[in-house]
Design a protein around this motif. Structure first.
Motif, PDB file in Angstrom:
ATOM      1  N   ARG A 119       0.866  -1.118  -0.007  1.00  0.00           N
ATOM      2  CA  ARG A 119       0.096   0.041   0.017  1.00  0.00           C
ATOM      3  C   ARG A 119       0.841   1.181   0.188  1.00  0.00           C
ATOM      4  NH1 ARG A 119      -3.127  -3.212   3.633  1.00  0.00           N
ATOM      5  NH2 ARG A 119      -5.321  -3.672   2.561  1.00  0.00           N
ATOM      6  N   LYS A 120       1.806   1.189   0.781  1.00  0.00           N
ATOM      7  CA  LYS A 120       2.754   2.618   0.830  1.00  0.00           C
ATOM      8  C   LYS A 120       3.426   2.708  -0.480  1.00  0.00           C
ATOM      9  CE  LYS A 120       3.810   2.030   5.791  1.00  0.00           C
ATOM     10  NZ  LYS A 120       4.531   1.900   6.868  1.00  0.00           N
ATOM     11  N   ALA A 121       3.948   1.507  -1.082  1.00  0.00           N
ATOM     12  CA  ALA A 121       4.459   1.717  -2.214  1.00  0.00           C
ATOM     13  C   ALA A 121       3.755   2.309  -3.420  1.00  0.00           C
ATOM     14  CB  ALA A 121       5.095   0.170  -2.823  1.00  0.00           C
ATOM     15  N   LEU A 122       2.553   1.557  -3.448  1.00  0.00           N
ATOM     16  CA  LEU A 122       1.675   2.140  -4.236  1.00  0.00           C
ATOM     17  C   LEU A 122       1.177   3.655  -4.417  1.00  0.00           C
ATOM     18  CD1 LEU A 122      -0.923  -0.846  -4.427  1.00  0.00           C
ATOM     19  CD2 LEU A 122       0.569  -0.196  -6.184  1.00  0.00           C
ATOM     20  N   ALA A 123       1.081   3.976  -3.150  1.00  0.00           N
ATOM     21  CA  ALA A 123       0.936   5.511  -2.887  1.00  0.00           C
ATOM     22  C   ALA A 123       2.122   6.401  -3.241  1.00  0.00           C
ATOM     23  CB  ALA A 123       0.646   5.793  -1.457  1.00  0.00           C
ATOM     24  N   ALA A 124       3.177   5.894  -2.952  1.00  0.00           N
ATOM     25  CA  ALA A 124       4.433   6.616  -3.213  1.00  0.00           C
ATOM     26  C   ALA A 124       4.441   6.726  -4.833  1.00  0.00           C
ATOM     27  CB  ALA A 124       5.629   5.898  -2.893  1.00  0.00           C
ATOM     28  N   TRP A 125       4.264   5.703  -5.645  1.00  0.00           N
ATOM     29  CA  TRP A 125       4.373   5.639  -7.182  1.00  0.00           C
ATOM     30  C   TRP A 125       3.213   5.955  -7.748  1.00  0.00           C
ATOM     31  CZ3 TRP A 125       5.721  -0.335  -6.224  1.00  0.00           C
ATOM     32  CH2 TRP A 125       7.153  -0.376  -5.794  1.00  0.00           C
ATOM     33  N   GLY A 126       2.239   6.612  -6.965  1.00  0.00           N
ATOM     34  CA  GLY A 126       1.109   7.339  -7.784  1.00  0.00           C
ATOM     35  C   GLY A 126       0.058   6.016  -8.280  1.00  0.00           C
ATOM     36  N   LEU A 127       0.101   4.883  -7.684  1.00  0.00           N
ATOM     37  CA  LEU A 127      -0.625   3.941  -8.390  1.00  0.00           C
ATOM     38  C   LEU A 127      -1.594   3.254  -7.246  1.00  0.00           C
ATOM     39  CD1 LEU A 127       2.635   1.538  -9.699  1.00  0.00           C
ATOM     40  CD2 LEU A 127       0.891   3.043 -11.006  1.00  0.00           C
ATOM     41  N   GLU A 160       9.701 -14.314   0.314  1.00  0.00           N
ATOM     42  CA  GLU A 160      10.193 -12.921  -0.138  1.00  0.00           C
ATOM     43  C   GLU A 160       9.380 -12.318  -1.113  1.00  0.00           C
ATOM     44  OE1 GLU A 160      14.185 -12.955  -1.748  1.00  0.00           O
ATOM     45  OE2 GLU A 160      14.886 -14.398  -0.396  1.00  0.00           O
ATOM     46  N   THR A 161       8.870 -10.812  -0.953  1.00  0.00           N
ATOM     47  CA  THR A 161       8.024 -10.071  -1.877  1.00  0.00           C
ATOM     48  C   THR A 161       8.719  -9.216  -2.514  1.00  0.00           C
ATOM     49  OG1 THR A 161       7.091  -8.909   0.055  1.00  0.00           O
ATOM     50  CG2 THR A 161       5.993 -10.691  -0.448  1.00  0.00           C
ATOM     51  N   ARG A 162       8.459  -8.739  -3.504  1.00  0.00           N
ATOM     52  CA  ARG A 162       9.035  -7.665  -4.582  1.00  0.00           C
ATOM     53  C   ARG A 162       7.945  -6.925  -5.293  1.00  0.00           C
ATOM     54  NH1 ARG A 162      12.704  -8.240  -9.429  1.00  0.00           N
ATOM     55  NH2 ARG A 162      13.627  -6.140  -9.744  1.00  0.00           N
ATOM     56  N   TYR A 163       8.102  -5.670  -5.210  1.00  0.00           N
ATOM     57  CA  TYR A 163       7.134  -5.019  -5.869  1.00  0.00           C
ATOM     58  C   TYR A 163       7.801  -4.009  -7.007  1.00  0.00           C
ATOM     59  CZ  TYR A 163       4.951  -6.206  -1.665  1.00  0.00           C
ATOM     60  OH  TYR A 163       4.804  -6.773  -0.373  1.00  0.00           O
ATOM     61  N   VAL A 164       7.501  -4.154  -8.229  1.00  0.00           N
ATOM     62  CA  VAL A 164       8.225  -3.776  -9.189  1.00  0.00           C
ATOM     63  C   VAL A 164       7.207  -2.470 -10.027  1.00  0.00           C
ATOM     64  CG1 VAL A 164       9.557  -3.733 -11.346  1.00  0.00           C
ATOM     65  CG2 VAL A 164       9.730  -5.470  -9.801  1.00  0.00           C
ATOM     66  N   PRO A 165       7.418  -1.298  -9.793  1.00  0.00           N
ATOM     67  CA  PRO A 165       6.690  -0.369 -10.593  1.00  0.00           C
ATOM     68  C   PRO A 165       6.785  -0.284 -11.991  1.00  0.00           C
ATOM     69  CG  PRO A 165       8.391   0.851  -9.630  1.00  0.00           C
ATOM     70  CD  PRO A 165       8.376  -0.620  -9.263  1.00  0.00           C
ATOM     71  N   ARG A 166       5.780  -0.448 -12.935  1.00  0.00           N
ATOM     72  CA  ARG A 166       6.029  -0.017 -14.322  1.00  0.00           C
ATOM     73  C   ARG A 166       5.093   1.335 -14.897  1.00  0.00           C
ATOM     74  NH1 ARG A 166       2.840  -4.729 -15.640  1.00  0.00           N
ATOM     75  NH2 ARG A 166       2.290  -3.711 -17.460  1.00  0.00           N
ATOM     76  N   GLY A 207       1.834   8.137 -11.189  1.00  0.00           N
ATOM     77  CA  GLY A 207       2.878   9.343 -10.922  1.00  0.00           C
ATOM     78  C   GLY A 207       4.172   9.073 -11.616  1.00  0.00           C
ATOM     79  N   LEU A 208       4.462   7.837 -11.791  1.00  0.00           N
ATOM     80  CA  LEU A 208       5.803   7.472 -12.615  1.00  0.00           C
ATOM     81  C   LEU A 208       5.891   8.204 -13.877  1.00  0.00           C
ATOM     82  CD1 LEU A 208       5.972   3.510 -11.856  1.00  0.00           C
ATOM     83  CD2 LEU A 208       7.226   5.406 -10.777  1.00  0.00           C
ATOM     84  N   LEU A 209       4.905   8.562 -14.666  1.00  0.00           N
ATOM     85  CA  LEU A 209       4.859   9.184 -15.972  1.00  0.00           C
ATOM     86  C   LEU A 209       5.299  10.324 -15.835  1.00  0.00           C
ATOM     87  CD1 LEU A 209       1.464   7.685 -17.473  1.00  0.00           C
ATOM     88  CD2 LEU A 209       3.827   7.047 -18.024  1.00  0.00           C
ATOM     89  N   HIS A 210       4.866  10.901 -14.511  1.00  0.00           N
ATOM     90  CA  HIS A 210       5.520  12.579 -14.311  1.00  0.00           C
ATOM     91  C   HIS A 210       6.549  12.557 -13.338  1.00  0.00           C
ATOM     92  CE1 HIS A 210       1.899  13.570 -16.801  1.00  0.00           C
ATOM     93  NE2 HIS A 210       1.202  12.413 -16.170  1.00  0.00           N
ATOM     94  N   GLY A 211       7.285  11.645 -12.964  1.00  0.00           N
ATOM     95  CA  GLY A 211       8.634  11.528 -12.166  1.00  0.00           C
ATOM     96  C   GLY A 211       7.919  11.368 -10.843  1.00  0.00           C
TER      97      GLY A 211
END
Length: 122
Positions: free
Chosen positions: A7-15, A45-51, A117-121
């Motif tokens: 959840r934290k990662a998604l918020a940080a990435w704008g996802l 182990e878990t890993r989340y990779v933004p695209r 948010g990744l599209l806009h930095g």
């Protein structure tokens, strides 16, 4: 703990728009890894990779046994996890590690018209 990290990662990435589906997919993959993929003393182990337009979720366990989707009988409690993953993700699969275990992954995309948010930095 893994769901909160996601959840934290998604918020940080704008996802954040993916949160409900992503958390459910993660829960199913983690449950499978813990029930079917853990050897005694081995962790998961878990890993989340933004695209740019979505997310890839990866869950690694120690078992070489490949995941298998099945058709549960009506009223059966278990057996629907990978069906849920397939229904909610664009694609999913797995790969074996050379020495030990496997990673099961799923990719989710934002709905048409949504921007991360990744599209806009972000």
């Amino acid at each position: 703990m893994a769901r909160e990290e996601l959840r934290k990662a998604l918020a940080a990435w704008g996802l954040s728009e993916l949160e409900d589906c992503a958390v459910l997919v993660l829960s199913e993959l983690l449950t499978n890894a813990l029930e079917h993929g853990c050897e005694e003393g081995a962790g998961v182990e878990t890993r989340y990779v933004p695209r740019p337009c979505g997310l890839r979720i990866e869950v690694r366990d120690a078992s070489p046994k490949m995941p298998a989707q099945r058709e549960p009988e009506p009223g059966e409690v278990n057996g629907r996890g990978l069906g849920i993953v397939e229904a909610l993700s664009d694609q999913w699969g797995w790969w074996y590690h050379r020495w030990h275990g496997k990673t099961v992954w799923a990719e989710l995309s934002l709905p048409p018209g949504a921007e991360s948010g990744l599209l806009h930095g972000g």
